[in-house]
Design a protein around this motif. Structure first.
Motif, PDB file in Angstrom:
ATOM      1  N   LEU A 169     -17.216  -2.082  36.937  1.00  0.00           N
ATOM      2  CA  LEU A 169     -17.424  -3.425  37.471  1.00  0.00           C
ATOM      3  C   LEU A 169     -16.335  -4.390  37.021  1.00  0.00           C
ATOM      4  O   LEU A 169     -15.886  -5.237  37.782  1.00  0.00           O
ATOM      5  CB  LEU A 169     -18.761  -3.980  36.976  1.00  0.00           C
ATOM      6  N   LEU A 170     -15.932  -4.277  35.744  1.00  0.00           N
ATOM      7  CA  LEU A 170     -15.061  -5.306  35.175  1.00  0.00           C
ATOM      8  C   LEU A 170     -13.589  -4.895  35.148  1.00  0.00           C
ATOM      9  O   LEU A 170     -12.722  -5.724  34.912  1.00  0.00           O
ATOM     10  CB  LEU A 170     -15.542  -5.684  33.766  1.00  0.00           C
ATOM     11  N   GLY A 171     -13.308  -3.630  35.373  1.00  0.00           N
ATOM     12  CA  GLY A 171     -11.915  -3.200  35.440  1.00  0.00           C
ATOM     13  C   GLY A 171     -11.241  -3.153  34.081  1.00  0.00           C
ATOM     14  O   GLY A 171     -10.117  -3.643  33.935  1.00  0.00           O
ATOM     15  N   CYS A 172     -11.922  -2.585  33.075  1.00  0.00           N
ATOM     16  CA  CYS A 172     -11.263  -2.365  31.791  1.00  0.00           C
ATOM     17  C   CYS A 172     -11.436  -0.888  31.439  1.00  0.00           C
ATOM     18  O   CYS A 172     -12.297  -0.208  32.011  1.00  0.00           O
ATOM     19  CB  CYS A 172     -11.839  -3.265  30.707  1.00  0.00           C
ATOM     20  N   VAL A 181       1.121 -18.207  26.141  1.00  0.00           N
ATOM     21  CA  VAL A 181       1.199 -18.565  24.714  1.00  0.00           C
ATOM     22  C   VAL A 181       1.064 -17.294  23.869  1.00  0.00           C
ATOM     23  O   VAL A 181       1.822 -17.060  22.921  1.00  0.00           O
ATOM     24  CB  VAL A 181       0.084 -19.580  24.330  1.00  0.00           C
ATOM     25  N   SER A 182       0.095 -16.463  24.221  1.00  0.00           N
ATOM     26  CA  SER A 182      -0.176 -15.229  23.489  1.00  0.00           C
ATOM     27  C   SER A 182       1.032 -14.289  23.527  1.00  0.00           C
ATOM     28  O   SER A 182       1.438 -13.732  22.498  1.00  0.00           O
ATOM     29  CB  SER A 182      -1.429 -14.579  24.094  1.00  0.00           C
ATOM     30  N   THR A 183       1.616 -14.129  24.686  1.00  0.00           N
ATOM     31  CA  THR A 183       2.770 -13.230  24.830  1.00  0.00           C
ATOM     32  C   THR A 183       3.980 -13.767  24.077  1.00  0.00           C
ATOM     33  O   THR A 183       4.655 -13.028  23.361  1.00  0.00           O
ATOM     34  CB  THR A 183       3.124 -13.061  26.332  1.00  0.00           C
ATOM     35  N   ARG A 184       4.224 -15.080  24.245  1.00  0.00           N
ATOM     36  CA  ARG A 184       5.380 -15.700  23.600  1.00  0.00           C
ATOM     37  C   ARG A 184       5.299 -15.557  22.080  1.00  0.00           C
ATOM     38  O   ARG A 184       6.286 -15.261  21.411  1.00  0.00           O
ATOM     39  CB  ARG A 184       5.458 -17.172  24.001  1.00  0.00           C
ATOM     40  N   ALA A 185       4.076 -15.735  21.536  1.00  0.00           N
ATOM     41  CA  ALA A 185       3.916 -15.675  20.079  1.00  0.00           C
ATOM     42  C   ALA A 185       3.671 -14.246  19.589  1.00  0.00           C
ATOM     43  O   ALA A 185       3.693 -13.989  18.389  1.00  0.00           O
ATOM     44  CB  ALA A 185       2.753 -16.584  19.659  1.00  0.00           C
ATOM     45  N   GLY A 186       3.396 -13.327  20.511  1.00  0.00           N
ATOM     46  CA  GLY A 186       3.090 -11.955  20.127  1.00  0.00           C
ATOM     47  C   GLY A 186       1.765 -11.860  19.379  1.00  0.00           C
ATOM     48  O   GLY A 186       1.603 -11.052  18.460  1.00  0.00           O
ATOM     49  N   ILE A 187       0.807 -12.706  19.770  1.00  0.00           N
ATOM     50  CA  ILE A 187      -0.510 -12.735  19.108  1.00  0.00           C
ATOM     51  C   ILE A 187      -1.585 -12.419  20.156  1.00  0.00           C
ATOM     52  O   ILE A 187      -1.612 -13.044  21.214  1.00  0.00           O
ATOM     53  CB  ILE A 187      -0.766 -14.130  18.486  1.00  0.00           C
ATOM     54  N   PRO A 188      -2.457 -11.441  19.859  1.00  0.00           N
ATOM     55  CA  PRO A 188      -3.457 -11.049  20.855  1.00  0.00           C
ATOM     56  C   PRO A 188      -4.438 -12.162  21.208  1.00  0.00           C
ATOM     57  O   PRO A 188      -4.853 -12.936  20.351  1.00  0.00           O
ATOM     58  CB  PRO A 188      -4.173  -9.866  20.209  1.00  0.00           C
ATOM     59  N   LEU A 189      -4.800 -12.191  22.496  1.00  0.00           N
ATOM     60  CA  LEU A 189      -5.787 -13.146  23.004  1.00  0.00           C
ATOM     61  C   LEU A 189      -7.118 -12.425  23.197  1.00  0.00           C
ATOM     62  O   LEU A 189      -7.178 -11.392  23.864  1.00  0.00           O
ATOM     63  CB  LEU A 189      -5.310 -13.715  24.345  1.00  0.00           C
ATOM     64  N   ILE A 190      -8.171 -12.966  22.594  1.00  0.00           N
ATOM     65  CA  ILE A 190      -9.507 -12.379  22.709  1.00  0.00           C
ATOM     66  C   ILE A 190     -10.380 -13.343  23.496  1.00  0.00           C
ATOM     67  O   ILE A 190     -10.448 -14.532  23.184  1.00  0.00           O
ATOM     68  CB  ILE A 190     -10.087 -12.112  21.303  1.00  0.00           C
ATOM     69  N   GLU A 191     -11.014 -12.818  24.544  1.00  0.00           N
ATOM     70  CA  GLU A 191     -11.854 -13.668  25.395  1.00  0.00           C
ATOM     71  C   GLU A 191     -13.319 -13.506  25.038  1.00  0.00           C
ATOM     72  O   GLU A 191     -13.872 -12.421  25.168  1.00  0.00           O
ATOM     73  CB  GLU A 191     -11.732 -13.240  26.861  1.00  0.00           C
ATOM     74  N   ASP A 192     -13.952 -14.583  24.630  1.00  0.00           N
ATOM     75  CA  ASP A 192     -15.405 -14.577  24.480  1.00  0.00           C
ATOM     76  C   ASP A 192     -15.945 -14.883  25.874  1.00  0.00           C
ATOM     77  O   ASP A 192     -15.911 -16.026  26.328  1.00  0.00           O
ATOM     78  CB  ASP A 192     -15.845 -15.637  23.464  1.00  0.00           C
ATOM     79  N   SER A 240     -10.916 -14.775  37.459  1.00  0.00           N
ATOM     80  CA  SER A 240      -9.737 -15.638  37.489  1.00  0.00           C
ATOM     81  C   SER A 240      -8.697 -14.888  38.306  1.00  0.00           C
ATOM     82  O   SER A 240      -8.362 -13.743  37.985  1.00  0.00           O
ATOM     83  CB  SER A 240      -9.232 -15.860  36.058  1.00  0.00           C
ATOM     84  N   ASN A 241      -8.215 -15.494  39.372  1.00  0.00           N
ATOM     85  CA  ASN A 241      -7.282 -14.828  40.284  1.00  0.00           C
ATOM     86  C   ASN A 241      -7.782 -13.446  40.684  1.00  0.00           C
ATOM     87  O   ASN A 241      -7.019 -12.489  40.755  1.00  0.00           O
ATOM     88  CB  ASN A 241      -5.890 -14.720  39.652  1.00  0.00           C
ATOM     89  N   GLY A 242      -9.071 -13.343  40.915  1.00  0.00           N
ATOM     90  CA  GLY A 242      -9.668 -12.093  41.381  1.00  0.00           C
ATOM     91  C   GLY A 242      -9.927 -11.065  40.297  1.00  0.00           C
ATOM     92  O   GLY A 242     -10.486 -10.004  40.563  1.00  0.00           O
ATOM     93  N   ARG A 243      -9.520 -11.360  39.060  1.00  0.00           N
ATOM     94  CA  ARG A 243      -9.759 -10.399  37.966  1.00  0.00           C
ATOM     95  C   ARG A 243     -10.931 -10.857  37.111  1.00  0.00           C
ATOM     96  O   ARG A 243     -11.125 -12.054  36.890  1.00  0.00           O
ATOM     97  CB  ARG A 243      -8.496 -10.238  37.118  1.00  0.00           C
ATOM     98  N   ASN A 244     -11.699  -9.891  36.614  1.00  0.00           N
ATOM     99  CA  ASN A 244     -12.914 -10.228  35.862  1.00  0.00           C
ATOM    100  C   ASN A 244     -12.628 -10.794  34.489  1.00  0.00           C
ATOM    101  O   ASN A 244     -11.858 -10.202  33.715  1.00  0.00           O
ATOM    102  CB  ASN A 244     -13.794  -8.987  35.728  1.00  0.00           C
ATOM    103  N   LEU A 245     -13.271 -11.913  34.172  1.00  0.00           N
ATOM    104  CA  LEU A 245     -13.126 -12.497  32.844  1.00  0.00           C
ATOM    105  C   LEU A 245     -13.664 -11.512  31.812  1.00  0.00           C
ATOM    106  O   LEU A 245     -14.644 -10.821  32.064  1.00  0.00           O
ATOM    107  CB  LEU A 245     -13.856 -13.836  32.769  1.00  0.00           C
ATOM    108  N   GLY A 246     -12.994 -11.449  30.685  1.00  0.00           N
ATOM    109  CA  GLY A 246     -13.362 -10.484  29.650  1.00  0.00           C
ATOM    110  C   GLY A 246     -12.455  -9.268  29.686  1.00  0.00           C
ATOM    111  O   GLY A 246     -12.414  -8.492  28.736  1.00  0.00           O
ATOM    112  N   SER A 247     -11.721  -9.108  30.803  1.00  0.00           N
ATOM    113  CA  SER A 247     -10.852  -7.924  30.910  1.00  0.00           C
ATOM    114  C   SER A 247      -9.375  -8.312  31.018  1.00  0.00           C
ATOM    115  O   SER A 247      -8.535  -7.483  31.326  1.00  0.00           O
ATOM    116  CB  SER A 247     -11.252  -7.079  32.119  1.00  0.00           C
ATOM    117  N   LEU A 248      -9.068  -9.595  30.767  1.00  0.00           N
ATOM    118  CA  LEU A 248      -7.681 -10.039  30.949  1.00  0.00           C
ATOM    119  C   LEU A 248      -6.869 -10.058  29.656  1.00  0.00           C
ATOM    120  O   LEU A 248      -5.655  -9.949  29.690  1.00  0.00           O
ATOM    121  CB  LEU A 248      -7.654 -11.449  31.565  1.00  0.00           C
TER     122      LEU A 248
END
Ligand SMILES: *Cc1c(COP(=O)(O)O)cnc(C)c1O
Length: 387
Positions: free
Chosen positions: A43-46, A141-152, A161-169
């Motif tokens: 469902l979420l594409g991860c 921001v995450s890519t530029r700083a090389g720091i992982p982004l975690i989505e709650d 968001s743009n057709g992609r499921n939140l939580g899997s970006l």
């Protein structure tokens, strides 16, 4: 009283629980959990979905698997539930709060960037009300700083968001199936990721530090102690509820979206007249109707809540900012540090929203808000939130 929220449970959930109960296969991480994890992935594409006993536990599991510890910093919104910050502190790391974007109440990517230091190990964001954060900016921001982004994504199952499921970006995503969320098992959560290394380590930590998951897949012939660990596995009995709920994701989300749409449409004139503000909706994202928020004059907010409740409308406030909470203050933060977060918290009114609401109940809530805000309360005149 029209409650703030109510779980959408019916005969499907009842039948699913009975079937698993009668099978006797009620242990943790069994075949029903596997089935739920498979459907979450599809469902979420991860690539990986690990069920846990709660979203809070999924947060802990994620930070444990990332080895975040003393000396590390994690940037997160102050406008937040306690889970994320508590999980960070529990690891001995430091929560570094960031300000919100007043038009959406989501974390402000520019402020996140300002708070990154050489010790920052992760950026955490919440998709508040199921409305996507500014993901292009946060990912940049995450890519530029090389720091992982975690989505709650506790609010955001089924939102995109743009057709992609939140939580899997991002690098990892977290879901909650708490009783107040769009889909529920009473208490449950999930860790989502497409990073194999993170998933493999989390799988071991979730199973008391053993490679039992690999054993169950037939990859090793016995299982043993491999790493740090705890027990975050969900019972198949609760997974049964979740399986039935997931099959109804479309139905539940559509009903919530319709109610939310009706609120937006009905309250537009009040917002135009300056009596309240509505959250901005992004044209590239599709929310899931998780909750509906009005921002009113903070001096009158408590009065508005009281009047709505007197009419039988279960309206409430929401997050008390973490930075000014007693524990936030013990970390050195003070009221005044994040004025936009404080204003949002002081102005916020949440209205009843759940799939089982009847159209009559929705119209009753709308009429009650219109009467409450139609002049009995001075027009909204705080800081120009969202202006
Ligand atoms: C509900 C919620 C949590 C906690 O979820 P549990 O499953 O109850 O642990 C964490 N973060 C956010 C944003 C939530 O809304």
């Amino acid at each position: 009283m029209i409650p703030l929220s109510e779980p959408a449970l019916g005969p499907e959930e009842e039948a699913a629980v009975l079937a698993v109960l009668r099978s006797g296969l009620i242990g943790g991480n069994g075949r029903t959990c596997k089935e739920v994890e498979r459907s979450l992935r599809d469902l979420l594409g991860c690539e990986f979905a690990l069920l846990t006993t709660s979203c809070t536990h999924a947060l802990e599991l994620c930070l444990l698997a990332m080895d975040i510890g003393p000396g590390d910093e994690v940037v997160l919104p102050s406008f937040n539930f306690s889970s994320m910050a508590a999980a960070i502190v529990r690891q001995g790391a430091r929560p570094v709060f960031a300000e919100l974007d007043p038009s959406t109440l989501n974390i402000d990517p520019a402020d996140v960037e300002r708070r990154i230091t050489g010790r920052t190990r992760a950026i955490m964001a919440i998709h508040y009300a199921g409305e996507s954060c500014d993901m292009p900016a946060l990912l940049e921001v995450s890519t530029r700083a090389g720091i992982p982004l975690i989505e709650d994504a506790a609010h955001a199952v089924g939102a995109t968001s743009n057709g992609r499921n939140l939580g899997s970006l991002g690098y990892a995503g977290l879901l909650s199936f708490h009783v107040t969320k769009n889909l529920t098992a009473g208490e449950a959560g999930a860790l989502l990721t497409s990073d194999e290394k993170l998933a493999r380590r989390a799988e071991i930590i979730r199973e008391k530090g053993t490679n039992r998951a690999q054993f169950l897949r037939g990859e090793v012939d016995k299982y043993t102690w491999m790493d740090i660990g705890s027990s975050y596995v969900l019972s198949d009995l609760l997974a049964a509820v979740l399986l039935a709920q997931l099959r109804r994701l479309e139905e539940i989300t559509e009903r919530r979206r319709r109610i939310s749409e009706r609120y937006f449409e009905a309250f537009a004139p009040l917002a135009d007249a300056g009596r309240c503000r509505l959250l901005r909706r992004d044209a590239h994202s599709k929310a899931n109707g998780h909750l509906f928020v009005l921002l009113v004059n903070p001096a009158e907010r408590d009065d508005v809540l009281e009047k709505l409740r007197a009419r039988g409308v279960g309206a409430t406030f929401h997050y008390v900012p973490l930075h000014s909470s007693p524990f936030g203050q013990s970390l050195g933060y003070r009221r005044g540090d994040f004025p936009l977060t404080e204003l949002a918290s002081d102005s916020l009114v949440r209205l009843p929203l759940y799939a089982g609401m009847t159209d009559e109940q929705v119209e009753y809530v709308i009429a009650s808000v219109e009467e409450t805000l139609s002049g009995a309360v001075p027009a909204y005149s705080g800081l120009e939130i969202g202006a």
